[in-house]
Design a protein around this motif. Structure first.
Motif, PDB file in Angstrom:
ATOM      1  N   ILE A 100      67.571  52.045  -2.354  1.00  0.00           N
ATOM      2  CA  ILE A 100      67.244  50.629  -2.544  1.00  0.00           C
ATOM      3  C   ILE A 100      66.677  50.056  -1.252  1.00  0.00           C
ATOM      4  N   ALA A 101      67.288  50.405  -0.124  1.00  0.00           N
ATOM      5  CA  ALA A 101      66.767  49.935   1.169  1.00  0.00           C
ATOM      6  C   ALA A 101      65.352  50.457   1.393  1.00  0.00           C
ATOM      7  N   ASP A 102      65.106  51.713   1.050  1.00  0.00           N
ATOM      8  CA  ASP A 102      63.758  52.262   1.183  1.00  0.00           C
ATOM      9  C   ASP A 102      62.767  51.509   0.303  1.00  0.00           C
ATOM     10  N   ALA A 103      63.164  51.196  -0.920  1.00  0.00           N
ATOM     11  CA  ALA A 103      62.274  50.461  -1.823  1.00  0.00           C
ATOM     12  C   ALA A 103      61.934  49.082  -1.260  1.00  0.00           C
ATOM     13  N   ILE A 122      50.079  47.556  11.734  1.00  0.00           N
ATOM     14  CA  ILE A 122      50.930  48.408  12.576  1.00  0.00           C
ATOM     15  C   ILE A 122      52.387  48.295  12.140  1.00  0.00           C
ATOM     16  N   ILE A 123      52.849  47.065  11.935  1.00  0.00           N
ATOM     17  CA  ILE A 123      54.233  46.863  11.487  1.00  0.00           C
ATOM     18  C   ILE A 123      54.429  47.484  10.107  1.00  0.00           C
ATOM     19  N   GLY A 124      53.457  47.303   9.216  1.00  0.00           N
ATOM     20  CA  GLY A 124      53.541  47.872   7.874  1.00  0.00           C
ATOM     21  C   GLY A 124      53.611  49.389   7.891  1.00  0.00           C
ATOM     22  N   PHE A 125      52.768  50.025   8.730  1.00  0.00           N
ATOM     23  CA  PHE A 125      52.809  51.490   8.829  1.00  0.00           C
ATOM     24  C   PHE A 125      54.151  51.964   9.374  1.00  0.00           C
ATOM     25  N   LEU A 126      54.701  51.241  10.351  1.00  0.00           N
ATOM     26  CA  LEU A 126      56.000  51.630  10.907  1.00  0.00           C
ATOM     27  C   LEU A 126      57.121  51.521   9.877  1.00  0.00           C
ATOM     28  N   VAL A 127      57.000  50.558   8.972  1.00  0.00           N
ATOM     29  CA  VAL A 127      58.045  50.347   7.970  1.00  0.00           C
ATOM     30  C   VAL A 127      57.900  51.315   6.790  1.00  0.00           C
ATOM     31  N   VAL A 128      56.668  51.656   6.424  1.00  0.00           N
ATOM     32  CA  VAL A 128      56.437  52.485   5.240  1.00  0.00           C
ATOM     33  C   VAL A 128      56.442  53.980   5.564  1.00  0.00           C
ATOM     34  N   ALA A 129      55.947  54.369   6.715  1.00  0.00           N
ATOM     35  CA  ALA A 129      55.799  55.791   7.037  1.00  0.00           C
ATOM     36  C   ALA A 129      57.160  56.496   7.068  1.00  0.00           C
ATOM     37  N   PRO A 130      57.257  57.667   6.452  1.00  0.00           N
ATOM     38  CA  PRO A 130      58.540  58.378   6.390  1.00  0.00           C
ATOM     39  C   PRO A 130      59.172  58.700   7.752  1.00  0.00           C
ATOM     40  N   PRO A 131      58.406  59.034   8.802  1.00  0.00           N
ATOM     41  CA  PRO A 131      59.077  59.340  10.076  1.00  0.00           C
ATOM     42  C   PRO A 131      59.742  58.134  10.735  1.00  0.00           C
ATOM     43  N   THR A 132      59.202  56.931  10.518  1.00  0.00           N
ATOM     44  CA  THR A 132      59.749  55.752  11.193  1.00  0.00           C
ATOM     45  C   THR A 132      60.582  54.866  10.275  1.00  0.00           C
ATOM     46  N   ARG A 133      60.585  55.136   8.977  1.00  0.00           N
ATOM     47  CA  ARG A 133      61.350  54.303   8.048  1.00  0.00           C
ATOM     48  C   ARG A 133      62.844  54.325   8.316  1.00  0.00           C
ATOM     49  N   PRO A 134      63.455  55.450   8.725  1.00  0.00           N
ATOM     50  CA  PRO A 134      64.896  55.404   9.025  1.00  0.00           C
ATOM     51  C   PRO A 134      65.251  54.384  10.116  1.00  0.00           C
ATOM     52  N   LEU A 135      64.383  54.202  11.098  1.00  0.00           N
ATOM     53  CA  LEU A 135      64.638  53.178  12.117  1.00  0.00           C
ATOM     54  C   LEU A 135      64.590  51.790  11.499  1.00  0.00           C
ATOM     55  N   ALA A 136      63.592  51.566  10.646  1.00  0.00           N
ATOM     56  CA  ALA A 136      63.489  50.275   9.971  1.00  0.00           C
ATOM     57  C   ALA A 136      64.676  50.056   9.045  1.00  0.00           C
ATOM     58  N   ARG A 137      65.152  51.130   8.395  1.00  0.00           N
ATOM     59  CA  ARG A 137      66.307  51.028   7.502  1.00  0.00           C
ATOM     60  C   ARG A 137      67.553  50.627   8.283  1.00  0.00           C
ATOM     61  N   ARG A 138      67.737  51.231   9.466  1.00  0.00           N
ATOM     62  CA  ARG A 138      68.904  50.862  10.297  1.00  0.00           C
ATOM     63  C   ARG A 138      68.817  49.404  10.729  1.00  0.00           C
ATOM     64  N   PHE A 139      67.606  48.942  11.070  1.00  0.00           N
ATOM     65  CA  PHE A 139      67.420  47.545  11.443  1.00  0.00           C
ATOM     66  C   PHE A 139      67.743  46.632  10.264  1.00  0.00           C
ATOM     67  N   LEU A 140      67.248  46.984   9.066  1.00  0.00           N
ATOM     68  CA  LEU A 140      67.524  46.199   7.863  1.00  0.00           C
ATOM     69  C   LEU A 140      69.020  46.175   7.569  1.00  0.00           C
ATOM     70  N   GLN A 141      69.667  47.320   7.691  1.00  0.00           N
ATOM     71  CA  GLN A 141      71.105  47.397   7.440  1.00  0.00           C
ATOM     72  C   GLN A 141      71.877  46.518   8.421  1.00  0.00           C
ATOM     73  N   ALA A 142      71.509  46.575   9.687  1.00  0.00           N
ATOM     74  CA  ALA A 142      72.189  45.744  10.689  1.00  0.00           C
ATOM     75  C   ALA A 142      71.972  44.269  10.407  1.00  0.00           C
ATOM     76  N   MET A 143      70.768  43.910   9.980  1.00  0.00           N
ATOM     77  CA  MET A 143      70.477  42.513   9.687  1.00  0.00           C
ATOM     78  C   MET A 143      71.293  42.035   8.484  1.00  0.00           C
ATOM     79  N   VAL A 144      71.387  42.852   7.448  1.00  0.00           N
ATOM     80  CA  VAL A 144      72.158  42.472   6.265  1.00  0.00           C
ATOM     81  C   VAL A 144      73.641  42.393   6.602  1.00  0.00           C
TER      82      VAL A 144
END
Length: 178
Positions: A100-103, A122-144
């Motif tokens: 769900i976080a990935d979606a 640049i921000i969009g590629f960092l959020v969507v690209a598979p190598p960098t999405r786990p970092l964005a997911r951790r940021f999203l999780q911390a924010m939630v």
């Protein structure tokens, strides 16, 4: 003031007022969103003009077009992968929190990729690209987590020494009658 002691009560009878007061003290996500909506277009225009001066107008336009097309393809590809992983998690009986976080990240990143501009791309590629999405997911999780478990009377683990901590002793009724 309480009628018996003349002292002020320590806790408010209306927790909603305390929450609204706490929100007024610190800028929330809405203030940040308004700031970004005002500042981001100006930054994007500045970057586009700088790139245009460097490589020319048509190459800049073509670069923005290629980035948007590649972003749309990447969003579609990663969206399908996220959906597949979501369905597999449900079929295995596992809670699909990561999926769900990935979606959510793919949706937000895709919107940024489709928005014309180099910074949002640049921000969009960092959020969507598979190598960098786990970092964005951790940021999203911390924010939630910060948003849900942060300050407020619902916080399950208040800091020691805070006025909301009540010290006491647990008495087991089974042992009391012996």
């Amino acid at each position: 003031m309480t009628p018996m002691t003349g002292a002020r009560p320590e806790f408010s009878a209306t927790p909603g007022k305390a929450r609204r007061a706490a929100r007024r003290r610190r800028p929330g996500l809405s203030a940040l969103a308004v700031l970004l909506l005002l500042v981001m277009p100006l930054l994007e225009i500045g970057v586009i003009l700088a790139v245009g001066r460097t490589i020319g107008g048509w190459p800049t336009f073509l670069l923005l077009l290629v980035e948007s097309l590649f972003g749309a393809w990447l969003m579609k590809h990663e969206g399908r992968e996220a959906w597949r992983a979501f369905v597999m998690a449900l079929q295995s009986g596992r809670m699909p929190a990561k999926e769900i976080a990935d979606a959510v990240l793919i949706l937000v990143g895709g919107a940024l990729l489709l928005t014309p501009g180099f910074i949002t791309d640049i921000i969009g590629f960092l959020v969507v690209a598979p190598p960098t999405r786990p970092l964005a997911r951790r940021f999203l999780q911390a924010m939630v987590e910060r948003r849900l478990l942060g300050a407020g009377p619902w916080n399950p683990a208040p800091a020691p020494g805070s006025p909301h901590v009540v010290t006491g002793e647990v008495i087991d009724n089974d042992d009391a009658g012996r």
